[in-house]
Design a protein around this motif. Sequence first.
Motif, short mmCIF file in Angstrom:
data_model
loop_
_atom_site.label_atom_id
_atom_site.label_comp_id
_atom_site.label_asym_id
_atom_site.label_seq_id
_atom_site.Cartn_x
_atom_site.Cartn_y
_atom_site.Cartn_z
N LEU A 95 42.96 68.68 8.93
CA LEU A 95 43.32 67.64 8.40
C LEU A 95 42.88 66.93 7.66
CD1 LEU A 95 45.67 66.34 10.86
CD2 LEU A 95 46.20 68.09 9.25
N ASN A 96 41.44 67.51 7.81
CA ASN A 96 40.12 66.18 6.36
C ASN A 96 40.19 64.91 6.66
OD1 ASN A 96 38.84 66.82 4.48
ND2 ASN A 96 40.04 66.22 3.06
N CYS A 97 40.42 64.42 7.80
CA CYS A 97 40.48 63.15 7.93
C CYS A 97 39.47 63.40 9.39
CB CYS A 97 41.91 62.61 8.67
SG CYS A 97 42.73 63.50 9.90
N GLY A 98 39.28 61.32 8.98
CA GLY A 98 38.70 61.39 10.60
C GLY A 98 39.04 60.91 12.49
N GLU A 140 37.99 66.60 22.26
CA GLU A 140 37.26 68.10 21.68
C GLU A 140 38.18 68.72 20.84
OE1 GLU A 140 35.20 72.73 22.21
OE2 GLU A 140 35.19 71.26 23.43
N ASN A 141 39.49 68.58 20.79
CA ASN A 141 40.35 68.68 20.04
C ASN A 141 41.44 68.29 19.43
OD1 ASN A 141 41.02 71.59 22.55
ND2 ASN A 141 42.21 70.01 24.01
N ARG A 142 40.94 67.17 19.17
CA ARG A 142 41.58 65.90 18.66
C ARG A 142 40.52 65.78 17.50
NH1 ARG A 142 43.77 59.78 20.84
NH2 ARG A 142 45.26 61.53 22.62
N GLN A 143 39.22 66.04 17.58
CA GLN A 143 38.30 65.89 16.19
C GLN A 143 38.13 67.72 15.59
OE1 GLN A 143 34.80 66.59 19.36
NE2 GLN A 143 34.52 63.64 18.40
N PRO A 172 48.54 54.16 4.01
CA PRO A 172 47.87 55.57 3.46
C PRO A 172 46.64 55.68 4.41
CG PRO A 172 46.90 54.28 1.89
CD PRO A 172 47.30 53.27 2.33
N ASN A 173 46.30 56.95 4.74
CA ASN A 173 45.34 57.80 5.51
C ASN A 173 45.46 57.17 6.91
OD1 ASN A 173 43.84 59.29 3.21
ND2 ASN A 173 43.63 57.05 2.19
N ILE A 174 46.20 57.10 7.53
CA ILE A 174 46.98 57.01 8.74
C ILE A 174 47.12 57.56 9.78
CG2 ILE A 174 47.56 55.09 10.60
CD1 ILE A 174 46.71 52.51 9.20
N LEU A 175 47.11 58.33 10.19
CA LEU A 175 47.25 59.27 11.08
C LEU A 175 48.18 58.39 12.62
CD1 LEU A 175 47.35 62.84 10.60
CD2 LEU A 175 45.92 63.09 12.79
#
Length: 254
Positions: A51-54, A42-45, A99-102
């Motif tokens: 951060l506007n990512c999935g 839940e916290n990660r979501q 790009p787009n990898i956290l």
Amino acid sequence: MKTKLYIDNNTFVAGTTLKDGTAPEHNNMAFHACDKPESVLENRQQLAVSLNCGLKDFVSASQTHSANFHKVTLADKGRGAEIGATAIPDTDALYSVEPNILLCSFTADCVPVIFWNESNGLIGVIHSGWQGTVKEITLKVFEHLSKVEGCRPGDFSVQIGMALSQEKFEVDEDVYVKFKALGYADDFMYFNEATNKYHIDNQKTVKKQLELAGVPENRITIDRTCTYVSPDGFSYRQDKKAGRHLSFVMRKGS
């Protein structure tokens, strides 16, 4: 979502999550140190939304206080994001040119190192507890980035995140000897005769490793927030059941 952002511009976002009494398990982000995995999820979501990512863009490792590092590719997307068992094994540093990898690193007193390269877009995170520092993980990562990835050290911006302060990081002679053997950490240690303990500044030792790898001092920033003292901090030394911060970096893609 309680976070501290170190950079957030058109190209990069980097920061750390903070302890938050209003969030599940105080905003703990680590599966390996939780009461309920669903709380971490839940916290990660919530972090992903902020951060506007999935969540499937997250990549994390199973940290073992090693000096091992891994180059993250698109095939790694989502590893360790929703299930701890899928994390990249036995690894304490991640870097990527995608790009787009956290990229994620977990700490509760250890030193997180977050970096991004304005020239080629390479990003990374390092988990450097005292064992990782003694193994010179940060120095090894940056030497690899120079030699193998062709990076110029001066193109990096490096953020050393919040960690246990020198005042609170007291150790016995066995750990002191290991830092002493590095040959460049003497200025970052002192002995307290009253307690017969040594005190080590792990953050400044890591900073020195960055400088030895060629990163200019003016490209390195240290967050001197002490995880033991600050209400925003998770401290394993203070509480063996403490949650973990998630330090992160992502290069934004179109």
